[in-house]
Design a protein around this motif. Structure first.
Motif: not given
Length: 245
Positions: A78-84, A118-122, A129-135, A169-178
């Motif tokens: 998982v990547v929690f993409n949070n810095a802002g 994160g995407f490249a490594r997943m 595969g893996g998951r990216i969560i964007n803040n 989707r093609a690489y089993d990588i999910a991405c969501g946003q909180i």
């Protein structure tokens, strides 16, 4: 197998709360932020913490940090993409150009670089595969007055999230946003002080415990890859978000 997450902006606020929660749940946690001394404090006594001092706007530093984390953790789940950042307020003609470019550089370019890494490594790890969560922010939908840089960059994150969700989707990588509204962090405390100074007669800003925001991120992260929280909004209950407040 121990799960792993890399948290950007991990030195304070939401990032720190998320990092500490995941460490408490036994995850291997990459702590990425500019302030190495703050990261060292969080990592003290934590065998599964990996300190990754880096600037999210520096492409080479981001790549090096992700490489190191994958080497130490074995993979990245998982990547929690949070810095802002939130720059000084003003109408668009009052906003200093350096503040606009700083907001774009951290809030958009930085999140792009970390999602890219994160995407490249997943995509290429085994099993992949893996998951990216964007803040994101509720500012992407209902901005505060005098906040063009923040609102514009956070709206852009919604586009980034949708594109990553589609392309992953093609690489089993999910991405969501909180989208988090008024969690008690240093940044929100500063905003509350500004509001109180500008409107002394206004009621205090409604906030909620940052730990509850962190638990929302944990829920998203713990889902199996066949399920995804595409968008989640968690906020102070009495915020003037719905209707006219």
């Amino acid at each position: 197998m121990t799960k792993s997450i890399l948290v950007t902006g991990a030195s304070s606020g939401i990032g720190r709360a998320v990092a500490e929660l995941f460490l408490g749940r036994g995850w291997t946690v990459g702590l990425l932020a500019r302030r190495a001394e703050k990261l060292a404090q969080i990592a003290e006594g934590q065998r599964r913490a990996v300190v990754l001092p880096a600037d999210v706007t520096d492409p080479a530093a981001v790549e090096a940090a992700f490489d190191r984390f994958c080497t130490e953790a074995g993979r990245i789940d998982v990547v929690f993409n949070n810095a802002g950042i939130f720059t000084p307020p003003g109408t668009i003609d009052e906003i200093a150009l350096e503040d606009w470019f700083a907001a774009v550089n951290v809030n958009l370019n930085g999140m792009f670089l970390c999602a890219r890494a994160g995407f490249a490594r997943m995509r290429h790890q085994n099993p992949r595969g893996g998951r990216i969560i964007n803040n994101g922010s509720i500012a992407a939908h209902v901005p505060r007055p005098n906040s063009v840089p923040y609102a514009a960059t956070k709206a852009a994150i919604t586009g980034l999230t949708k594109s990553l969700s589609l392309d992953g989707r093609a690489y089993d990588i999910a991405c969501g946003q909180i989208d988090i509204g008024n969690a008690r962090t240093p940044m929100v405390a500063d905003l509350a002080q500004r509001q109180a100074e500008a409107q002394p007669d206004a009621p205090p800003m409604d906030t909620f415990d940052v730990a509850d925001a962190a638990r929302s991120v944990l829920h998203m992260a713990e889902l199996p890859l066949e399920a995804n929280v595409q968008f989640m909004t968690v906020m102070a209950t009495k915020m003037p978000y719905i209707g006219r407040g």
